[in-house]
Enzyme design. Sequence first.
Site, PDB file in Angstrom:
ATOM      1  N   GLU A 226     -94.981  22.840 -17.049  1.00 14.61           N
ATOM      2  CA  GLU A 226     -95.856  22.181 -16.083  1.00 14.61           C
ATOM      3  C   GLU A 226     -96.489  21.002 -16.822  1.00 14.61           C
ATOM      4  OE1 GLU A 226    -100.147  22.851 -14.016  1.00 14.61           O
ATOM      5  OE2 GLU A 226     -98.862  24.617 -14.111  1.00 14.61           O
ATOM      6  N   CYS A 263    -105.248  20.839 -12.902  1.00 14.45           N
ATOM      7  CA  CYS A 263    -103.903  20.295 -12.694  1.00 14.45           C
ATOM      8  C   CYS A 263    -103.656  19.930 -11.238  1.00 14.45           C
ATOM      9  CB  CYS A 263    -102.849  21.280 -13.176  1.00 14.45           C
ATOM     10  SG  CYS A 263    -103.013  22.939 -12.482  1.00 14.45           S
TER      11      CYS A 263
END
Length: 483
Positions: A226, A263
């Site tokens: 990620e 995020c």
Amino acid sequence: MTTATLSLTELTAAATAAARISAAASDAERAGWLNAVADALDANAAELVEIADAETSLGAARLTGEVARTTGQLRLFARVITEGSYLEAIIDHADPAATPPRPDLRRILKPIGPVAVFSASNFPFAFSVAGGDTASALAVGCSVIVKAHSGHLRLSERTAEIVAEALLGAGAPEGLFALVHGREVGTALVQDPAIKAVGFTGSIPGGRALFDLATSRPDPIPFYGELGSLNPVVITAAALQARSAELAAGLAGSFALGAGQFCTKPGLVFIPAGTQFAKEVAEASKDKPALGMLTTRIAEAYPDGLRAFASVDGVAVVAGTVEQDAASNGAAPVVFSTTAAKVLERPEQLLEECFGPTTILIEYTDQEELSAVLAKVPGSLTATLHAQPDEDIADLAEQLSGLAGRVLFEGWPTGVAVNWAQQHGGPYPATTSLFTSVGATAVRRFQRPVAYQDAPEAVLHPALREDNPLGIPRRVDGELQLP
């Protein structure tokens, strides 16, 4: 275990031996190990939160909630593996009359082997030593070696001690879990032939470097990274007309939350041209405080990112200031404004992630321009659409689903539920794979399919035996059978 007592080669050898034992253990046994870790972390939550707050400045309230999320994840994966569908057990009985004749085939997902996990900076519990990557890998029978994040080393060491002690106390094999730290050790870990997959949460440059290492090995391995996400938001004219003040307050609360270090922070907000929404967002943002950032390096990079946006001709600062000392005084919110035409002209500068409490309002003139600029947005974890109930948004929703793994209708993307339906992953650079790193199906990253043809029942996993002793869901001769 850490590298203070064993070399990396010794750690990976122990992890290999432990993975074989774990793969052979029952789901109920592994569930017990996960629940034991969750109980131990809960029992030591106060101590862990104190250490984490000293290292990250995230605050006791946020960190206490994150411990609960982390232990909740562990318990979720314990339920996932005892429910049994995660094995994807399939049986097709032999059929000599078929054309061509069909043998007896039985397919199941098996653990991939030792896994390397790289901790994230912004979630020192939920995406760190005992976070979702570790929990999902342990759940399916893999061993795990975690590379600690430099931003919370003391917390990582203490968490690892608690995890290792809980696992051993619950009967898990020695070597099932270990912690290492240091950039060179992390690089060597990815290249170690014993490691069969990598989970990573971090920056695009760091993640891409490790991804390239993982895929260029003599035996390439999956790299579940990620890396970065802009999380675009689209607001229609009708939505602004109906509830602009509410939307401004929601946006301000979302992009400034936790000093913008989520995020899923909404970094791009597309709005119709010619409205007063920028002023409303500026007003809603003015009382958001400057907050300490996770590390000095992150705090020093934040003003650099702000200045890069401000240097583009046609980009205006509508709230806050780009000249700030985030390392000493905390990161203060900043709101920028520009046009879709400018983004189309300068995508390499304006479609970059700036880690911190900032967002860019982008004015579009019509649906054609909006579609064109959205086509330039890199892959993201989320995309959000605010519209009114009577609007035709089918085409827009379809375009957003092509650039993000989770599409929200109303609400804001900060906040990721941990459940069966969650998808936390999107097109590159959001992630490097098609899988989620949050929720029940995160376990699929650390499994590989194996089919057994005409196998004697004695060698089959219990899930593939004729009488289904585990009582789990299976597909038999094409029909889904529920216990």
